[in-house]
Design an enzyme around this catalytic site. Structure first.
Site, PDB file in Angstrom:
ATOM      1  N   LEU A 191       6.913  45.903 -11.091  1.00 16.15           N
ATOM      2  CA  LEU A 191       5.736  45.188 -10.979  1.00 16.15           C
ATOM      3  C   LEU A 191       5.812  44.053 -12.188  1.00 16.15           C
ATOM      4  O   LEU A 191       5.132  43.151 -12.024  1.00 16.15           O
ATOM      5  CB  LEU A 191       4.435  45.700 -10.830  1.00 16.15           C
ATOM      6  CG  LEU A 191       4.331  46.760  -9.542  1.00 16.15           C
ATOM      7  CD1 LEU A 191       3.234  47.448  -9.711  1.00 16.15           C
ATOM      8  CD2 LEU A 191       4.305  45.924  -8.338  1.00 16.15           C
ATOM      9  N   THR A 227       7.141  54.212 -11.003  1.00 15.59           N
ATOM     10  CA  THR A 227       8.516  54.504 -10.321  1.00 15.59           C
ATOM     11  C   THR A 227       9.602  53.519 -10.828  1.00 15.59           C
ATOM     12  O   THR A 227      10.496  54.141 -11.040  1.00 15.59           O
ATOM     13  CB  THR A 227       8.164  53.965  -8.929  1.00 15.59           C
ATOM     14  OG1 THR A 227       6.996  54.599  -8.360  1.00 15.59           O
ATOM     15  CG2 THR A 227       9.317  54.282  -7.799  1.00 15.59           C
ATOM     16  N   GLU A 281      21.961  33.670   4.784  1.00 17.43           N
ATOM     17  CA  GLU A 281      22.668  33.552   3.394  1.00 17.43           C
ATOM     18  C   GLU A 281      23.515  34.876   3.280  1.00 17.43           C
ATOM     19  O   GLU A 281      23.101  35.874   3.421  1.00 17.43           O
ATOM     20  CB  GLU A 281      21.852  33.113   2.332  1.00 17.43           C
ATOM     21  CG  GLU A 281      21.237  31.673   2.532  1.00 17.43           C
ATOM     22  CD  GLU A 281      21.979  30.486   2.432  1.00 17.43           C
ATOM     23  OE1 GLU A 281      23.213  30.862   1.687  1.00 17.43           O
ATOM     24  OE2 GLU A 281      21.391  29.447   2.675  1.00 17.43           O
ATOM     25  N   LYS A 311      11.172  57.109   8.474  1.00 10.54           N
ATOM     26  CA  LYS A 311      11.009  55.779   8.730  1.00 10.54           C
ATOM     27  C   LYS A 311      12.193  55.340   9.556  1.00 10.54           C
ATOM     28  O   LYS A 311      13.223  54.762   8.892  1.00 10.54           O
ATOM     29  CB  LYS A 311      10.609  55.114   7.550  1.00 10.54           C
ATOM     30  CG  LYS A 311      10.115  53.540   7.921  1.00 10.54           C
ATOM     31  CD  LYS A 311       9.799  52.754   6.801  1.00 10.54           C
ATOM     32  CE  LYS A 311       9.541  51.379   7.077  1.00 10.54           C
ATOM     33  NZ  LYS A 311       9.255  50.618   5.841  1.00 10.54           N
ATOM     34  N   GLU A 360       6.969  44.566   4.171  1.00 10.88           N
ATOM     35  CA  GLU A 360       8.065  45.093   4.463  1.00 10.88           C
ATOM     36  C   GLU A 360       8.763  45.934   3.366  1.00 10.88           C
ATOM     37  O   GLU A 360       9.995  46.330   3.459  1.00 10.88           O
ATOM     38  CB  GLU A 360       9.228  44.025   4.826  1.00 10.88           C
ATOM     39  CG  GLU A 360       8.980  43.057   5.863  1.00 10.88           C
ATOM     40  CD  GLU A 360       9.347  43.683   7.079  1.00 10.88           C
ATOM     41  OE1 GLU A 360       9.972  44.656   7.344  1.00 10.88           O
ATOM     42  OE2 GLU A 360       9.192  43.124   8.477  1.00 10.88           O
ATOM     43  N   ILE A 370      10.148  48.829  -4.082  1.00  5.47           N
ATOM     44  CA  ILE A 370      10.902  49.894  -4.759  1.00  5.47           C
ATOM     45  C   ILE A 370      12.426  49.387  -4.476  1.00  5.47           C
ATOM     46  O   ILE A 370      13.293  49.491  -5.254  1.00  5.47           O
ATOM     47  CB  ILE A 370      10.654  51.097  -4.149  1.00  5.47           C
ATOM     48  CG1 ILE A 370       9.433  51.724  -4.414  1.00  5.47           C
ATOM     49  CG2 ILE A 370      11.810  52.254  -4.228  1.00  5.47           C
ATOM     50  CD1 ILE A 370       8.979  52.830  -3.924  1.00  5.47           C
ATOM     51  N   THR A 413       9.522  46.278   0.283  1.00  8.90           N
ATOM     52  CA  THR A 413      10.576  45.589  -0.460  1.00  8.90           C
ATOM     53  C   THR A 413      10.575  46.128  -1.981  1.00  8.90           C
ATOM     54  O   THR A 413      11.511  45.794  -2.862  1.00  8.90           O
ATOM     55  CB  THR A 413      10.821  44.298  -0.279  1.00  8.90           C
ATOM     56  OG1 THR A 413       9.472  43.606  -0.103  1.00  8.90           O
ATOM     57  CG2 THR A 413      11.541  44.142   1.154  1.00  8.90           C
ATOM     58  N   GLU A 451       4.973  53.748  -0.945  1.00  9.94           N
ATOM     59  CA  GLU A 451       5.279  55.129   0.052  1.00  9.94           C
ATOM     60  C   GLU A 451       6.286  54.818   0.825  1.00  9.94           C
ATOM     61  O   GLU A 451       6.619  55.907   1.466  1.00  9.94           O
ATOM     62  CB  GLU A 451       3.912  55.627   0.440  1.00  9.94           C
ATOM     63  CG  GLU A 451       2.859  55.955  -0.625  1.00  9.94           C
ATOM     64  CD  GLU A 451       1.687  56.531   0.072  1.00  9.94           C
ATOM     65  OE1 GLU A 451       1.090  55.780   1.242  1.00  9.94           O
ATOM     66  OE2 GLU A 451       1.081  57.298  -0.408  1.00  9.94           O
ATOM     67  N   ALA A 452       6.553  53.532   1.318  1.00 10.15           N
ATOM     68  CA  ALA A 452       7.267  53.263   2.152  1.00 10.15           C
ATOM     69  C   ALA A 452       8.719  52.302   1.821  1.00 10.15           C
ATOM     70  O   ALA A 452       8.485  51.723   0.930  1.00 10.15           O
ATOM     71  CB  ALA A 452       6.681  52.228   3.355  1.00 10.15           C
TER      72      ALA A 452
END
Ligand SMILES: Cc1cc2nc3c(=O)[nH]c(=O)nc-3n(C[C@H](O)[C@H](O)[C@H](O)COP(=O)(O)OP(=O)(O)OC[C@H]3O[C@@H](n4cnc5c(N)ncnc54)[C@H](O)[C@@H]3O)c2cc1C
Length: 498
Positions: free
Chosen positions: A333, A16, A431, A79, A342, A346, A344, A50-51
């Site tokens: 990665l 990805t 911040e 989502k 959560e 992607i 994060t 996937e999310a």
């Protein structure tokens, strides 16, 4: 001697991250640049992810991708939130929904009014004042025009098939001139003086030369680690899960517009509804659970028949000390991995690409640009890290050895300070340009059982009657408006047919 302009970019890895980078660079750099992507069919990709979070809209819009085309190409669903089941203690649930919760008055954020009403036993759960959560719980969704109403639009992201998304990115990139080289990267050549990368050497003897290299080789971090020696900073003392097992299953009747994250004795399980299947995975800590136990727990908690054999994955949470070293930038990665908790990763790929485009070199690489890229990346990774740790640390699952250990583990002072501030006065310190909003922090702090001792003094100004009327108006408005929305599945069908 003038340095040559950098126009030859080599992307190592076609997961990805690699194909998102290729698509975005092709779109924004244009045909004057030569972009080559090298990937190995034999090695393959990690195959999960996937999310997403709502920032994905910016990426797709930047590429000019139509939503209807995206939804059908990637079997995506909507989502609105993540539901955390049993995280605080068994039987407890809350949501981290996107978008606003309630409405602040003047300078005082909404949650201060909610805290006051809660203390007077005049408030429902915090989520009752979130339009996103109200719609998510009723399984409904539509894009509406927020301008026509006092209630803003729903804020949403997608669940999608990661392999189909990468394939879509590949088509997009190749149509815009990106050249794909298939084969295994066996090594690399570096400049003996500068240490910069000059070429990838393929296992079959070919060479792929470039001026700027983007390492998207996944957990291997072939270039950023092996060639550029950027150390991997291990965060497993804070984020202790180190394994996952993933399996798709048949899609159930319940077609939820949200991700479910269910706590398990040594980790948690995700459930992600797609159009054609449901994605499931169990993230766990191998010091507290064996692989067989983890697989059995996952298979016992599917809401449809499995469609493949469970797939094991191993990881160490953490990040590269430097994300850009010499002429090599790590994305995906290869740059590091926190938790899928959560969604994060992607986003971090997309943010890294945007940052690279902002600091893209002209003639030669300016160390100041590189340093700034690294500073901004570290800030983003560390603030996300703290948000994730919060979910583990603030739990009341007494008696589960894993959760007991998470409760007492040392946490970064940045997070400890945030929790202390919130506990004392309900204030959220955020911040500049941090990814997670004040509402996100508030929902997870309250959701995980951190209830402030006090609220902003100005929240005492409305009369008790006005305060409960204000809360009831918001809640009822969200309920009324959600009830008018179509069911999520029906709306998706209409969006794709349009
Ligand atoms: C359990 C789990 C769940 C996740 N869930 C989510 C989620 O819900 N949301 C989210 O945003 N992210 C999630 N992620 C992260 C997400 O999967 C990754 O961020 C995303 O897939 C990007 O991966 P990648 O492209 O960096 O690596 P990979 O997919 O591993 O791709 C690496 C590429 O490098 C190539 N390669 C490697 N070595 C060589 C070599 N020697 N020669 C040639 N090619 C090589 C491979 O062939 C491949 O093409 C999850 C990750 C895990 C582990």
């Amino acid at each position: 001697m003038a340095k040559p302009r950098i126009t030859e970019v080599v992307i190592a890895g076609g997961g990805t991250a690699g194909w998102m980078a290729a698509a975005a660079l092709a779109r924004f750099l244009g045909r004057d640049y030569r972009i080559t992507l090298v990937e190995s069919d034999a090695i393959g990709t990690v195959g999960v992810g996937e999310a997403t979070i709502p920032q994905i809209h910016l990426f797709n819009a930047g590429l000019g991708i139509e939503e209807a085309e995206f939804l059908s190409a990637t079997q995506a669903t909507i989502k609105l939130a993540i539901e955390f089941v049993d995280w605080v203690r068994p039987g407890h649930t809350y949501m981290h929904a996107f978008g606003a919760v309630g409405r602040g008055l003047g300078i005082v954020p909404f949650h201060h009014y909610w805290l006051r009403a809660r203390a007077a036993r005049q408030a429902e759960d915090f989520g009752a004042y979130s339009y996103n959560e109200t719609a998510a719980r009723s399984g409904r969704f539509a894009k509406t025009d927020g301008r026509a109403s006092a209630i803003p639009e729903l804020t949403y992201a997608y669940h999608f098939d990661a392999a189909l998304y990468a394939a879509m990115m590949r088509r997009y990139a190749e149509q815009r001139g990106v050249v794909r080289v298939e084969g295994e990267i066996g090594g690399f050549e570096t400049d003996p003086t500068s240490g910069d990368l000059r070429a990838l050497t393929m296992a079959d003897g070919r060479r792929v030369e470039g001026q700027l290299f983007i390492d998207c080789t996944g957990f291997r971090g072939l270039l950023i680690g092996d060639a550029m020696r950027s150390a991997y900073l291990d965060w497993s003392a804070f984020l202790p899960c180190d394994r996952a097992i993933a399996v798709p299953c048949e899609r159930s009747e319940a077609f939820r517009p949200y991700t479910q994250s269910m706590a398990r004795p040594a980790g948690w399980q995700w459930r992600i509804p797609l159009q054609h299947r449901t994605g499931n995975g169990h993230v766990y800590c191998s010091s507290f659970m064996s692989d067989d136990q983890a697989a059995a727990a996952l298979l016992a908690n599917l809401d449809g028949a499995p469609l493949a054999d469970p797939r094991p994955l191993r990881f160490t949470t953490g990040r590269r000390e430097r994300f850009w070293v010499g002429n090599c930038v790590a994305l995906g990665l290869a740059a590091g991995f926190m938790e899928p908790l959560e969604s994060t990763s992607i986003h971090l790929v997309q943010a890294g690409i945007a940052r690279l485009l902002t600091y893209f070199p002209g003639a030669g690489i300016e160390p100041a640009d590189r340093d700034q890229f690294n500073r901004l990346s570290v800030f983003e990774w560390e603030s996300i890290r703290d948000f994730l740790i919060l979910h583990y640390h603030a739990n009341a699952r007494d008696g589960d050895a894993f959760w007991d250990a998470c409760r007492v583990m040392p946490i970064p002072t940045t997070l400890a300070d945030r929790i202390a501030l919130f506990r004392a006065s309900g204030r959220v310190h955020r911040e500049h340009e941090e990814l997670f909003t004040e509402e996100a922090w508030t929902q997870v702090m309250i959701g995980q059982g951190i209830i402030p001792r006090a609220w902003h003094p100005l929240a005492d100004q409305p009369s008790g009657e006005d305060l409960s009327g204000f809360l009831a108006t918001l809640r009822d408005g969200y309920r009324r408006k959600s009830a008018m929305l179509p069911m999520h599945g029906d709306y998706l069908g209409r969006m794709m047919a349009a």
